[in-house]
Design a protein around this motif. Structure first.
Motif, PDB file in Angstrom:
ATOM      1  N   PHE A 185     -45.095  23.155  12.815  1.00  0.00           N
ATOM      2  CA  PHE A 185     -43.850  22.851  12.103  1.00  0.00           C
ATOM      3  C   PHE A 185     -42.715  22.845  13.120  1.00  0.00           C
ATOM      4  N   VAL A 202     -34.827  23.452   0.684  1.00  0.00           N
ATOM      5  CA  VAL A 202     -35.721  24.423   1.313  1.00  0.00           C
ATOM      6  C   VAL A 202     -36.790  24.877   0.333  1.00  0.00           C
ATOM      7  N   THR A 203     -36.394  25.081  -0.927  1.00  0.00           N
ATOM      8  CA  THR A 203     -37.351  25.500  -1.949  1.00  0.00           C
ATOM      9  C   THR A 203     -38.431  24.449  -2.147  1.00  0.00           C
ATOM     10  N   GLN A 204     -38.018  23.185  -2.225  1.00  0.00           N
ATOM     11  CA  GLN A 204     -38.986  22.111  -2.424  1.00  0.00           C
ATOM     12  C   GLN A 204     -39.933  21.983  -1.231  1.00  0.00           C
ATOM     13  N   MET A 205     -39.381  22.149  -0.020  1.00  0.00           N
ATOM     14  CA  MET A 205     -40.229  22.089   1.163  1.00  0.00           C
ATOM     15  C   MET A 205     -41.234  23.237   1.153  1.00  0.00           C
ATOM     16  N   ASP A 206     -40.778  24.428   0.755  1.00  0.00           N
ATOM     17  CA  ASP A 206     -41.665  25.586   0.676  1.00  0.00           C
ATOM     18  C   ASP A 206     -42.767  25.346  -0.356  1.00  0.00           C
ATOM     19  N   ASN A 207     -42.401  24.787  -1.494  1.00  0.00           N
ATOM     20  CA  ASN A 207     -43.394  24.471  -2.520  1.00  0.00           C
ATOM     21  C   ASN A 207     -44.404  23.453  -2.003  1.00  0.00           C
ATOM     22  N   TRP A 212     -49.391  27.707  13.449  1.00  0.00           N
ATOM     23  CA  TRP A 212     -50.316  28.618  12.776  1.00  0.00           C
ATOM     24  C   TRP A 212     -51.737  28.082  12.944  1.00  0.00           C
ATOM     25  N   PHE A 254     -45.360  22.956   1.100  1.00  0.00           N
ATOM     26  CA  PHE A 254     -46.285  23.607   2.013  1.00  0.00           C
ATOM     27  C   PHE A 254     -47.349  24.384   1.238  1.00  0.00           C
ATOM     28  N   GLY A 255     -46.914  25.030   0.181  1.00  0.00           N
ATOM     29  CA  GLY A 255     -47.866  25.773  -0.629  1.00  0.00           C
ATOM     30  C   GLY A 255     -48.945  24.873  -1.218  1.00  0.00           C
ATOM     31  N   GLU A 256     -48.536  23.698  -1.681  1.00  0.00           N
ATOM     32  CA  GLU A 256     -49.495  22.745  -2.246  1.00  0.00           C
ATOM     33  C   GLU A 256     -50.474  22.249  -1.181  1.00  0.00           C
TER      34      GLU A 256
END
Length: 250
Positions: free
Chosen positions: A29, A2-7, A71, A9-11
């Motif tokens: 999503f 989940v953390t990697q997916m969140d990162n 979004w 998305f941020g990129e």
């Protein structure tokens, strides 16, 4: 994960901002299914779909229900931040994306874009939701099998020894969901983590009917006390099976 997916998305968002593309972007999503719960399945990672019943490779809510978000910078204040319980299907994304890309008309001719914005129409539940109308679809055909699966498709069921589903359908109509057909072998498949509720036979075919509004976790088979609903939804499955472009749809 989940953390990697969140990162990630941020990129992506940072890249869109750097290129001045964010204000002209829509982000959708969605997951394609619930977590796999059967250890012999290739993508089992010990997930959970609770409190919903069962998981991937089944058509109980735990296998097919998925949260999603859309979004867009141009959403009006009446829609931003709202939670929709509208019934929608992933295929609705097709018409939505075509319209957002500037298509004057979808293949099915459901709606158009005009100079004043979207021309709302009842054909696309996601489009309606973006306008604040969360009425959604009224029907989704979750699954239809009118013959045994071809041998090369058995891998989808994790094991060649899996009991093959044959001649059955699963349909959602408003708050009701019906499983109807040759369910006996499917209900004893190793893909299920718990037994099906007791089957009820209507017109010689096995049926499970759930009212998802009062029983979202599919615990009580109400087919016996709602024969009229079973017959109505079974007729819809039969119509779909006659119109199916192939002998099996999964």
């Amino acid at each position: 994960m989940v953390t990697q997916m969140d990162n990630g998305f941020g990129e992506i968002l940072s890249a869109l901002e750097e290129r001045s593309m964010k204000e002209n972007t829509v982000i959708i999503f969605i997951s394609d299914h619930g977590a796999a719960l059967v250890k012999s399945c290739w993508d089992y990672v010990g997930g959970s779909n609770k409190p919903y019943r069962d998981g991937k490779f089944t058509f109980f809510e735990g296998g097919i229900k998925s949260a999603a978000f859309i979004w867009a910078p141009w959403l009006n204040d009446g829609v931003k931040g709202t939670h929709s319980k509208a019934l929608a299907h992933v295929v609705d994304i097709h018409s939505l994306v075509l319209s957002l890309a500037g298509m004057t008309e979808t293949i099915s001719g459901m709606f158009q874009i005009t100079e004043g914005g979207f021309k709302k129409d009842g054909g696309n539940s996601l489009l309606r939701s973006l306008h604040g109308d969360h009425s959604g679809r009224d029907t989704i055909l979750h699954n239809l099998v009118v013959n045994k699966l071809p041998e090369d498709k058995l891998v989808k069921y994790c094991s060649p020894t899996t009991a093959q589903p044959a001649q059955y359908g699963v349909i959602r109509h408003h708050n009701y969901k019906l499983f109807y057909g040759d369910l006996q072998s499917w209900c004893h498949s190793h893909l299920l983590t718990e037994p099906c509720p007791d089957l009820v036979f209507v017109s010689g075919r096995a049926a499970m009917l759930f009212d998802l509004e009062i029983d979202p976790y599919e615990r009580v088979n109400i087919a016996a006390s709602n024969i009229d609903v079973v017959e109505k939804l079974a007729a819809m499955i039969l119509k779909y099976s006659k119109d199916a472009p192939s002998q099996w749809v999964v």
